[in-house]
Design a protein around this motif. Sequence first.
Motif, PDB file in Angstrom:
ATOM      1  N   SER A 238       5.595  -6.752   8.615  1.00  0.00           N
ATOM      2  CA  SER A 238       4.489  -6.099   7.908  1.00  0.00           C
ATOM      3  C   SER A 238       3.137  -6.622   8.391  1.00  0.00           C
ATOM      4  CB  SER A 238       4.632  -6.344   6.400  1.00  0.00           C
ATOM      5  OG  SER A 238       3.404  -6.135   5.721  1.00  0.00           O
ATOM      6  N   ASN A 239       2.313  -5.718   8.905  1.00  0.00           N
ATOM      7  CA  ASN A 239       1.011  -6.137   9.447  1.00  0.00           C
ATOM      8  C   ASN A 239       0.082  -6.684   8.376  1.00  0.00           C
ATOM      9  OD1 ASN A 239       1.280  -3.134   8.988  1.00  0.00           O
ATOM     10  ND2 ASN A 239      -0.949  -3.291   8.987  1.00  0.00           N
ATOM     11  N   TYR A 240       0.059  -6.064   7.198  1.00  0.00           N
ATOM     12  CA  TYR A 240      -0.823  -6.579   6.145  1.00  0.00           C
ATOM     13  C   TYR A 240      -0.280  -7.873   5.542  1.00  0.00           C
ATOM     14  CZ  TYR A 240      -3.794  -2.471   6.432  1.00  0.00           C
ATOM     15  OH  TYR A 240      -4.678  -1.507   6.885  1.00  0.00           O
TER      16      TYR A 240
ATOM     17  N   LEU B 254      -1.972 -10.730   7.434  1.00  0.00           N
ATOM     18  CA  LEU B 254      -3.282 -11.138   6.925  1.00  0.00           C
ATOM     19  C   LEU B 254      -3.149 -12.028   5.695  1.00  0.00           C
ATOM     20  CD1 LEU B 254      -5.214  -7.735   7.185  1.00  0.00           C
ATOM     21  CD2 LEU B 254      -5.296  -9.654   8.803  1.00  0.00           C
TER      22      LEU B 254
ATOM     23  N   MET C  75      -4.832   2.519  10.149  1.00  0.00           N
ATOM     24  CA  MET C  75      -4.355   1.163   9.926  1.00  0.00           C
ATOM     25  C   MET C  75      -4.675   0.249  11.091  1.00  0.00           C
ATOM     26  SD  MET C  75      -1.720  -1.005  11.003  1.00  0.00           S
ATOM     27  CE  MET C  75      -0.290  -0.020  11.429  1.00  0.00           C
TER      28      MET C  75
ATOM     29  N   ASP D 138      -8.209  -0.599  11.015  1.00  0.00           N
ATOM     30  CA  ASP D 138      -8.456  -1.446   9.856  1.00  0.00           C
ATOM     31  C   ASP D 138      -8.008  -2.877  10.117  1.00  0.00           C
ATOM     32  OD1 ASP D 138      -9.304  -1.730   7.082  1.00  0.00           O
ATOM     33  OD2 ASP D 138      -7.181  -2.013   6.609  1.00  0.00           O
ATOM     34  N   MET D 139      -6.895  -3.038  10.815  1.00  0.00           N
ATOM     35  CA  MET D 139      -6.425  -4.384  11.140  1.00  0.00           C
ATOM     36  C   MET D 139      -7.424  -5.117  12.017  1.00  0.00           C
ATOM     37  SD  MET D 139      -3.656  -5.202   9.557  1.00  0.00           S
ATOM     38  CE  MET D 139      -3.339  -6.696  10.503  1.00  0.00           C
TER      39      MET D 139
ATOM     40  N   GLN E  13     -10.248  -6.150   9.628  1.00  0.00           N
ATOM     41  CA  GLN E  13      -9.860  -7.196   8.686  1.00  0.00           C
ATOM     42  C   GLN E  13      -9.638  -8.535   9.385  1.00  0.00           C
ATOM     43  OE1 GLN E  13      -9.835  -6.747   5.219  1.00  0.00           O
ATOM     44  NE2 GLN E  13     -10.854  -4.910   5.962  1.00  0.00           N
TER      45      GLN E  13
ATOM     46  N   GLY F 249      -0.760  -5.483  -1.764  1.00  0.00           N
ATOM     47  CA  GLY F 249      -1.649  -5.431  -0.613  1.00  0.00           C
ATOM     48  C   GLY F 249      -2.454  -6.697  -0.394  1.00  0.00           C
ATOM     49  N   ASN F 250      -2.733  -6.963   0.866  1.00  0.00           N
ATOM     50  CA  ASN F 250      -3.541  -8.118   1.235  1.00  0.00           C
ATOM     51  C   ASN F 250      -4.872  -8.140   0.498  1.00  0.00           C
ATOM     52  OD1 ASN F 250      -4.758 -10.254   3.087  1.00  0.00           O
ATOM     53  ND2 ASN F 250      -6.034  -8.479   3.571  1.00  0.00           N
ATOM     54  N   ASP F 251      -5.459  -6.971   0.277  1.00  0.00           N
ATOM     55  CA  ASP F 251      -6.778  -6.917  -0.359  1.00  0.00           C
ATOM     56  C   ASP F 251      -6.729  -7.216  -1.847  1.00  0.00           C
ATOM     57  OD1 ASP F 251      -5.450  -4.584  -0.965  1.00  0.00           O
ATOM     58  OD2 ASP F 251      -7.176  -3.274  -0.688  1.00  0.00           O
TER      59      ASP F 251
END
Length: 210
Positions: free
Chosen positions: A20-22, A25, A72, A75-76, A79, A191-193
């Motif tokens: 998972s990319n998020y 983060l 995405m 966005d990566m 971020q 989510g990371n955020d």
Amino acid sequence: MPGTENATRGQLECWFDFGSNYSYLALMRIDDLAAQHGVGVVWKPFLLGPLFTSLGWASSPFVLQKQKGAYMWRDMERQAEKYGLAWTRPSTFPRRALLPLRVALLGAGQAWIGPYCRRIMQLNFVEDREIDEAGVVSEVLSGLGLPAAELIAAAGSDATKDALRAQTGEAARRGIFGAPTFFAGDEMFWGNDRLEDALLFAASAAIAKL
């Protein structure tokens, strides 16, 4: 009073998949942020693939939906720059991570789990290496001064395989649909955020119990 700090310290569950990319983060930041908030991290590796399948998806929605995927990746970049993290778009996505997740399950609750997770994530999302190979996982474990052969053998046992399946099943029962997902008690944050919000909630909940 002795033991009061440990008794009242907030806890935050972190549910993640190395593909998972998020999650990348979040896992690169969570230890430092949790320490700042006085919150303990409960590491919860699980498999996103079966959850996606249960939702009728053959792969990540970032793969299935071209526009969402394009957004995405940009966005990566934003971020990663925001957090001061290195970033390389992986040549394979989502990348299989069965072995490193099983090892993470063995390490949950151990002092080495944070450094291990960060290194696996760096291999995937910075160095663009295949992380589901015994040699790569062994390299990470040895670099942390851990008994690599012993841990990899344990990760391949039926007990560990069953435990990861069970943890993935628990994720589904608790309503998890993506990664990273955080739980402060029964309160879910996705989510990371939402990492900072989740830590604040966990810390506030602990204070409220005093």
